[in-house]
Design a protein around this motif. Structure first.
Motif, short mmCIF file in Angstrom:
data_model
loop_
_atom_site.label_atom_id
_atom_site.label_comp_id
_atom_site.label_asym_id
_atom_site.label_seq_id
_atom_site.Cartn_x
_atom_site.Cartn_y
_atom_site.Cartn_z
N ILE A 23 0.02 -12.64 -6.79
CA ILE A 23 -1.27 -12.43 -7.49
C ILE A 23 -1.17 -11.26 -8.45
O ILE A 23 -0.54 -10.25 -8.15
N LEU A 62 -1.64 -3.17 0.69
CA LEU A 62 -2.14 -4.46 0.21
C LEU A 62 -2.10 -5.52 1.32
O LEU A 62 -2.91 -6.45 1.32
N ILE A 73 -3.79 -9.23 -11.35
CA ILE A 73 -5.08 -9.07 -12.04
C ILE A 73 -4.88 -8.07 -13.18
O ILE A 73 -4.25 -7.02 -12.98
N ARG A 132 -7.66 -8.84 5.67
CA ARG A 132 -9.12 -8.95 5.82
C ARG A 132 -9.61 -10.28 5.27
O ARG A 132 -10.74 -10.70 5.53
N ARG A 181 -9.92 -4.14 -8.84
CA ARG A 181 -10.86 -3.49 -7.91
C ARG A 181 -12.31 -3.87 -8.17
O ARG A 181 -13.22 -3.05 -8.05
N ARG A 182 -12.52 -5.13 -8.58
CA ARG A 182 -13.89 -5.62 -8.73
C ARG A 182 -14.11 -6.88 -7.90
O ARG A 182 -15.09 -7.60 -8.11
N GLY A 183 -13.17 -7.19 -7.06
CA GLY A 183 -13.35 -8.32 -6.16
C GLY A 183 -12.72 -9.63 -6.66
O GLY A 183 -12.80 -10.64 -5.97
N GLY A 237 -9.46 -10.30 -7.19
CA GLY A 237 -8.29 -10.64 -6.37
C GLY A 237 -8.72 -11.26 -5.05
O GLY A 237 -8.16 -12.28 -4.61
N THR A 238 -9.74 -10.68 -4.44
CA THR A 238 -10.24 -11.22 -3.16
C THR A 238 -10.73 -12.66 -3.34
O THR A 238 -10.42 -13.54 -2.54
C1 LIG Z 1 -3.39 -6.21 -5.82
C2 LIG Z 1 -4.37 -6.86 -6.78
C3 LIG Z 1 -4.02 -8.31 -6.96
C4 LIG Z 1 -5.77 -6.73 -6.19
O1 LIG Z 1 -6.66 -7.38 -7.05
P1 LIG Z 1 -8.12 -6.80 -7.25
O2 LIG Z 1 -8.90 -7.74 -8.07
O3 LIG Z 1 -8.02 -5.41 -7.72
O4 LIG Z 1 -8.61 -6.82 -5.73
P2 LIG Z 1 -10.07 -6.65 -5.18
O5 LIG Z 1 -10.91 -5.90 -6.18
O6 LIG Z 1 -10.54 -7.97 -4.71
O7 LIG Z 1 -9.77 -5.76 -3.90
C5 LIG Z 1 -9.26 -4.46 -4.07
C6 LIG Z 1 -8.38 -4.17 -2.88
O8 LIG Z 1 -7.03 -4.19 -3.32
C7 LIG Z 1 -6.33 -3.13 -2.74
N1 LIG Z 1 -5.46 -2.62 -3.80
C8 LIG Z 1 -5.57 -2.87 -5.11
N2 LIG Z 1 -4.53 -2.31 -5.75
C9 LIG Z 1 -3.77 -1.68 -4.84
C10 LIG Z 1 -2.56 -0.95 -4.88
N3 LIG Z 1 -1.89 -0.71 -6.02
N4 LIG Z 1 -2.05 -0.46 -3.74
C11 LIG Z 1 -2.67 -0.66 -2.59
N5 LIG Z 1 -3.81 -1.37 -2.49
C12 LIG Z 1 -4.36 -1.87 -3.59
C13 LIG Z 1 -7.27 -2.16 -2.19
O9 LIG Z 1 -6.92 -1.97 -0.83
C14 LIG Z 1 -8.63 -2.83 -2.29
O10 LIG Z 1 -9.10 -3.01 -1.02
P3 LIG Z 1 -10.35 -2.19 -0.53
O11 LIG Z 1 -10.89 -1.45 -1.70
O12 LIG Z 1 -11.26 -3.26 -0.05
O13 LIG Z 1 -9.77 -1.33 0.52
C15 LIG Z 1 -4.33 -6.12 -8.16
O14 LIG Z 1 -4.56 -4.76 -7.95
C16 LIG Z 1 -3.02 -6.32 -8.90
O15 LIG Z 1 -2.90 -7.24 -9.72
N6 LIG Z 1 -2.03 -5.46 -8.64
C17 LIG Z 1 -0.72 -5.56 -9.31
C18 LIG Z 1 0.08 -6.75 -8.81
C19 LIG Z 1 0.30 -6.71 -7.30
O16 LIG Z 1 0.47 -5.66 -6.69
N7 LIG Z 1 0.29 -7.91 -6.68
C20 LIG Z 1 0.50 -8.03 -5.26
C21 LIG Z 1 1.89 -8.43 -4.93
S1 LIG Z 1 2.20 -10.14 -5.30
#
Ligand SMILES: CC(C)(COP(=O)(O)OP(=O)(O)OC[C@H]1O[C@@H](n2cnc3c(N)ncnc32)[C@H](O)[C@@H]1OP(=O)(O)O)[C@@H](O)C(=O)NCCC(=O)NCCS
Length: 160
Positions: A91, A133, A93, A139, A99-101, A103-104
């Protein structure tokens, strides 16, 4: 198509015409975001992965796109690649939408679709520095176990 509450975005499966929009998404992402997703600061999607995203065959590679509005720029890509073992979740984003939901929402929908297809288990691999992550994913779908090596951390998530 799915909506995310409070945001003017839409979520729908990727199709054969989405290549340029997906390439543009990657070009807008920071080096850090690309590195966390692909474990390398790729400037282009790996060709085999890109072909799988565009093939539109959910049983082999289920890919969902998040867009601004109903048909705006692509701001997120999540996919589940099936194989003989657990399906591999990936995934990404766009930085300014993190961090706006979104990814969830993408993961929850991929998991729902995988369950409907009869997929039994998925796994996700992240950098050791992002092991938190796996807690985030657990969750959405409970994690059975995780394994940490020097270069990555992998979580296993049963779907049945
Ligand atoms: C990880 C990722 C997909 C999350 O997407 P998002 O739209 O920001 O996620 P949401 O807003 O739904 O949720 C945010 C959650 O992500 C977690 N998170 C986001 N980025 C993070 C990071 N760099 N390190 C640790 N946790 C992270 C947080 O724990 C947060 O959870 P919480 O606030 O509920 O505790 C996005 O940050 C991303 O694209 N990161 C770069 C690529 C990556 O790491 N991919 C995963 C490996 S395949």
């Amino acid at each position: 198509m799915t909506a995310v509450i409070g945001l003017d975005i839409s979520i729908a499966p990727a199709g054969p015409d989405d290549g340029p929009a997906i390439d543009a998404l990657l070009a807008r992402c920071s080096v850090q975001t690309r590195y966390h997703r692909f474990f390398s600061p790729v400037r282009y999607l790996p060709l085999e992965y890109r072909a799988g995203v565009l093939a539109g065959d959910p049983a082999r590679h289920d890919a969902l796109l998040a867009r601004e509005g109903a048909d705006g720029p692509v701001i997120g890509l999540a996919s589940l690649v099936s194989g003989p073992g657990p399906a591999e979740l990936g995934i990404l984003i766009q930085d300014d939408w993190q961090r706006r939901g979104i990814g969830t929402a993408l993961v929850a929908e991929l998991v729902e679709r995988a369950r409907q297809r009869g997929e039994r288990c998925l796994q996700a691999t992240v950098l050791p520095s992002s092991v938190r992550l796996l807690g985030w994913l657990s969750r959405i779908v409970p994690m059975q176990s995780s394994q940490l090596s020097g270069e990555s951390a992998t979580g296993l998530f049963p779907l049945v």
